[in-house]
Design a protein around this motif. Structure first.
Motif, PDB file in Angstrom:
ATOM      1  N   VAL A 106       9.913  17.629   0.009  1.00 37.77           N
ATOM      2  CA  VAL A 106       8.356  17.423   0.804  1.00 37.77           C
ATOM      3  C   VAL A 106       8.301  16.074   0.579  1.00 37.77           C
ATOM      4  O   VAL A 106       8.223  15.425  -0.508  1.00 37.77           O
ATOM      5  CB  VAL A 106       7.608  18.861   0.313  1.00 37.77           C
ATOM      6  CG1 VAL A 106       6.248  18.435   1.085  1.00 37.77           C
ATOM      7  CG2 VAL A 106       8.181  19.884   0.121  1.00 37.77           C
ATOM      8  N   ASP A 107       8.150  15.322   2.217  1.00 42.22           N
ATOM      9  CA  ASP A 107       7.992  14.519   2.471  1.00 42.22           C
ATOM     10  C   ASP A 107       6.156  14.298   1.691  1.00 42.22           C
ATOM     11  O   ASP A 107       5.650  14.075   3.742  1.00 42.22           O
ATOM     12  CB  ASP A 107       8.510  13.459   3.293  1.00 42.22           C
ATOM     13  CG  ASP A 107       8.138  12.589   3.141  1.00 42.22           C
ATOM     14  OD1 ASP A 107       7.709  11.792   2.442  1.00 42.22           O
ATOM     15  OD2 ASP A 107       8.838  11.757   3.786  1.00 42.22           O
ATOM     16  N   MET A 108       5.971  14.543   1.163  1.00 38.58           N
ATOM     17  CA  MET A 108       4.417  13.674   1.513  1.00 38.58           C
ATOM     18  C   MET A 108       3.418  13.281   1.698  1.00 38.58           C
ATOM     19  O   MET A 108       2.907  12.531   2.249  1.00 38.58           O
ATOM     20  CB  MET A 108       3.328  14.035  -0.458  1.00 38.58           C
ATOM     21  CG  MET A 108       3.981  16.033  -0.861  1.00 38.58           C
ATOM     22  SD  MET A 108       2.951  17.056   0.250  1.00 38.58           S
ATOM     23  CE  MET A 108       1.386  16.517   0.102  1.00 38.58           C
ATOM     24  N   THR A 109       4.382  12.041   2.029  1.00 43.62           N
ATOM     25  CA  THR A 109       3.785  10.065   2.062  1.00 43.62           C
ATOM     26  C   THR A 109       4.225  10.583   3.876  1.00 43.62           C
ATOM     27  O   THR A 109       3.014  10.127   4.516  1.00 43.62           O
ATOM     28  CB  THR A 109       5.096   9.328   1.754  1.00 43.62           C
ATOM     29  OG1 THR A 109       4.545   9.236   0.454  1.00 43.62           O
ATOM     30  CG2 THR A 109       4.056   8.263   2.253  1.00 43.62           C
ATOM     31  N   ALA A 110       4.689  11.390   4.148  1.00 48.13           N
ATOM     32  CA  ALA A 110       4.856  11.674   6.015  1.00 48.13           C
ATOM     33  C   ALA A 110       3.659  12.923   6.282  1.00 48.13           C
ATOM     34  O   ALA A 110       3.630  12.772   7.352  1.00 48.13           O
ATOM     35  CB  ALA A 110       6.545  12.015   6.018  1.00 48.13           C
ATOM     36  N   LEU A 142       0.819  -1.348  -0.192  1.00 48.93           N
ATOM     37  CA  LEU A 142       0.562  -0.051   0.128  1.00 48.93           C
ATOM     38  C   LEU A 142       0.912   0.587  -0.079  1.00 48.93           C
ATOM     39  O   LEU A 142       0.560   1.910  -1.329  1.00 48.93           O
ATOM     40  CB  LEU A 142      -0.977  -0.055   1.403  1.00 48.93           C
ATOM     41  CG  LEU A 142      -1.642   1.131   1.356  1.00 48.93           C
ATOM     42  CD1 LEU A 142      -2.330   1.798   0.452  1.00 48.93           C
ATOM     43  CD2 LEU A 142      -1.933   1.215   2.764  1.00 48.93           C
ATOM     44  N   TRP A 143       1.695   1.029   0.652  1.00 46.25           N
ATOM     45  CA  TRP A 143       2.691   2.857   1.198  1.00 46.25           C
ATOM     46  C   TRP A 143       3.238   2.687  -0.360  1.00 46.25           C
ATOM     47  O   TRP A 143       4.375   3.801  -0.704  1.00 46.25           O
ATOM     48  CB  TRP A 143       3.460   2.661   1.548  1.00 46.25           C
ATOM     49  CG  TRP A 143       1.888   3.336   3.473  1.00 46.25           C
ATOM     50  CD1 TRP A 143       1.851   2.095   4.329  1.00 46.25           C
ATOM     51  CD2 TRP A 143       1.908   4.428   4.166  1.00 46.25           C
ATOM     52  NE1 TRP A 143       0.894   2.567   5.352  1.00 46.25           N
ATOM     53  CE2 TRP A 143       0.377   3.895   5.067  1.00 46.25           C
ATOM     54  CE3 TRP A 143       2.186   5.419   2.964  1.00 46.25           C
ATOM     55  CZ2 TRP A 143       0.540   5.380   5.554  1.00 46.25           C
ATOM     56  CZ3 TRP A 143       1.760   6.914   3.804  1.00 46.25           C
ATOM     57  CH2 TRP A 143       0.342   5.940   4.836  1.00 46.25           C
ATOM     58  N   ALA A 144       4.174   1.682  -0.916  1.00 44.35           N
ATOM     59  CA  ALA A 144       4.542   1.403  -1.808  1.00 44.35           C
ATOM     60  C   ALA A 144       3.611   2.460  -3.260  1.00 44.35           C
ATOM     61  O   ALA A 144       4.380   2.752  -3.796  1.00 44.35           O
ATOM     62  CB  ALA A 144       5.280   0.621  -2.545  1.00 44.35           C
ATOM     63  N   TYR A 145       2.910   2.294  -3.046  1.00 44.74           N
ATOM     64  CA  TYR A 145       1.952   2.614  -4.658  1.00 44.74           C
ATOM     65  C   TYR A 145       1.947   4.365  -4.187  1.00 44.74           C
ATOM     66  O   TYR A 145       1.302   5.698  -4.473  1.00 44.74           O
ATOM     67  CB  TYR A 145       0.280   2.319  -4.018  1.00 44.74           C
ATOM     68  CG  TYR A 145      -0.714   2.994  -4.745  1.00 44.74           C
ATOM     69  CD1 TYR A 145      -0.764   3.534  -5.869  1.00 44.74           C
ATOM     70  CD2 TYR A 145      -1.318   3.826  -4.119  1.00 44.74           C
ATOM     71  CE1 TYR A 145      -1.753   4.415  -6.634  1.00 44.74           C
ATOM     72  CE2 TYR A 145      -2.470   4.544  -4.416  1.00 44.74           C
ATOM     73  CZ  TYR A 145      -2.352   4.903  -5.949  1.00 44.74           C
ATOM     74  OH  TYR A 145      -3.647   6.076  -5.992  1.00 44.74           O
ATOM     75  N   LEU A 146       2.174   4.572  -2.246  1.00 45.51           N
ATOM     76  CA  LEU A 146       1.481   5.897  -1.958  1.00 45.51           C
ATOM     77  C   LEU A 146       2.473   6.801  -2.117  1.00 45.51           C
ATOM     78  O   LEU A 146       2.806   8.004  -2.913  1.00 45.51           O
ATOM     79  CB  LEU A 146       1.372   6.030  -0.574  1.00 45.51           C
ATOM     80  CG  LEU A 146      -0.354   5.215  -0.051  1.00 45.51           C
ATOM     81  CD1 LEU A 146      -0.799   4.962   1.471  1.00 45.51           C
ATOM     82  CD2 LEU A 146      -1.883   5.925  -0.659  1.00 45.51           C
TER      83      LEU A 146
END
Length: 399
Positions: free
Chosen positions: A149-153, A41-45
């Protein structure tokens, strides 16, 4: 005669259901232990929010990457787990879109001058006009920070409430679409220009999310409530697509587990069907004798007098046979067989069955039965449970 075939069908379905449950259990234990679903999931994000890294997508492209590279890679796509609640105030992104745009234009001009031979090429291995120490190149506006910017974070900060501690990384493996759209709206509220301001900053940091949200924003005709619903629908469609991709990879793992378990238990579906028919015929014979008829005496005599059971005492023979139906003997030919005493007087005993198991494995006569079992396990436990409910008339709880 019809009841005999119904019993045969139920017996085979139960056997496939038990094996399918075992395959699903082993697969789920492996997935949970290594956090594969969460990492997927987080790889996709990561790809959607921050873009690919060095031109390589975070999403695995091969089945070996899903179950070998992704679980054990040092580059974990999941954000670090935080036990703290989500920040009450969402900070805006520290990116000036105008300054970033000016910086990009300056770099493009420098690249064109180098290509035309007007300006000397930089000695570093970096991009033209962009030294690795972050200082502005000649002709580039001073004081322009690199947009990191780390948008995932940032997204994870808005989802911390649904996370639970499990190691150093987040264990979130499912994000409800309405929760995702709510997180996006919180990020929108933090920007001075609203949705347009967020889109400008996303475009400045080259986030792929900018294109998705811009399409939703224009499709919603710049209506805020319709935009939130559009984000929810878009993310729901993306999760369905991701689930389909994940299921495609899992299917091959389930097939491999089915092959291993079929061979380990030496489960010949055709032979097991014959065992069920003989078991039903024997029980019908016992019932006939109990009802006063003598039609089943031949079957009882053959079975007890030195046959399968090898017991001369008829009462003991009947008791042993009725307490060990074909379903109990389903795994008798496995590499390690288990014997459970019917009266509970002793503990279960385990027996190494390697020699007989290997002889069955290399016998071509059992191969069609093995193949039938492997194909049956591909349908999954839910399929066989549904078939069993339909055949037996068991209704699910609709309350």
């Amino acid at each position: 005669m019809i009841s005999v075939y119904i019993d045969l069908a139920i017996g085979l379905i139960l056997a496939f259901l038990l094996l399918s449950l075992l395959v699903s259990g082993i697969n789920e234990a492996f997935v949970r232990l290594l956090g594969i679903r969460s990492k997927f999931l987080w790889a996709y994000l990561r790809d959607t929010l921050d873009g690919s890294e060095d031109g390589r997508s975070w999403i695995p492209s091969k089945i070996a990457d899903v179950f070998a590279k992704l679980p054990f890679s040092k580059d974990d796509p999941r954000p670090a787990h935080s036990p703290d609640p989500a920040p009450a105030v969402v900070e805006p992104m520290r990116v000036d879109p105008a300054a970033v745009l000016a910086s990009e234009e300056a770099r493009e001009r420098a690249a064109e001058e180098i290509a035309e031979g007007i300006a000397p090429e930089a000695d570093t291995g970096g991009s033209p006009g962009s030294p690795p120490d972050g200082t502005p190149a000649p002709g580039e506006p001073a004081g322009v920070p690199a947009p990191q910017v780390d948008m995932t974070a940032r997204l994870y900060e808005r989802l911390q409430e649904i996370d639970h501690p499990k190691g150093a990384r987040t264990s979130i493996a499912n994000i409800p679409p309405e929760r995702f759209s709510g997180a996006v709206m919180e990020l929108v509220a933090a920007e001075e220009g609203g949705i347009d301001g967020l889109l400008a900053k996303l475009e400045a940091i080259n986030s792929p999310l900018a294109g998705h949200l811009k399409g939703v924003w224009e499709g919603a005709q710049r209506d805020l409530s319709r935009f939130r619903k559009g984000v929810e629908d878009w993310f729901n469609g993306e999760m369905q697509r991701l689930s389909t991709l994940y299921a495609r990879y899992v299917k091959w793992v389930v097939f491999a587990l089915g092959v291993v378990l079929t061979l380990a238990f030496s489960m010949d579906a055709l032979e097991y069907g014959k065992t069920l028919l003989r078991d039903n015929a024997y029980r019908a014979g016992v019932s006939a004798i109990a009802g006063g008829g003598g039609d089943g005496y031949a079957a009882l005599r053959d079975k007890c007098a030195g046959g399968e059971i090898g017991l001369a005492e008829p009462y003991q023979c009947v008791t042993e046979s009725l307490s060990s139906p074909a379903l109990v003997k389903i795994f008798d030919h496995s590499i390690v067989s288990v014997t459970i005493p019917p009266d509970g007087s002793a503990d279960p005993s385990f027996h190494w069955n390697g020699g007989a198991w290997w002889d069955r494995l290399i016998t071509p006569g059992h191969w069609p039965g093995y193949l039938l079992t492997m194909v049956a396990l591909l349908f999954g436990a839910s399929f066989w449970w549904d078939i069993l409910r339909r055949l037996t008339g068991v209704r699910g709880d609709r309350s």
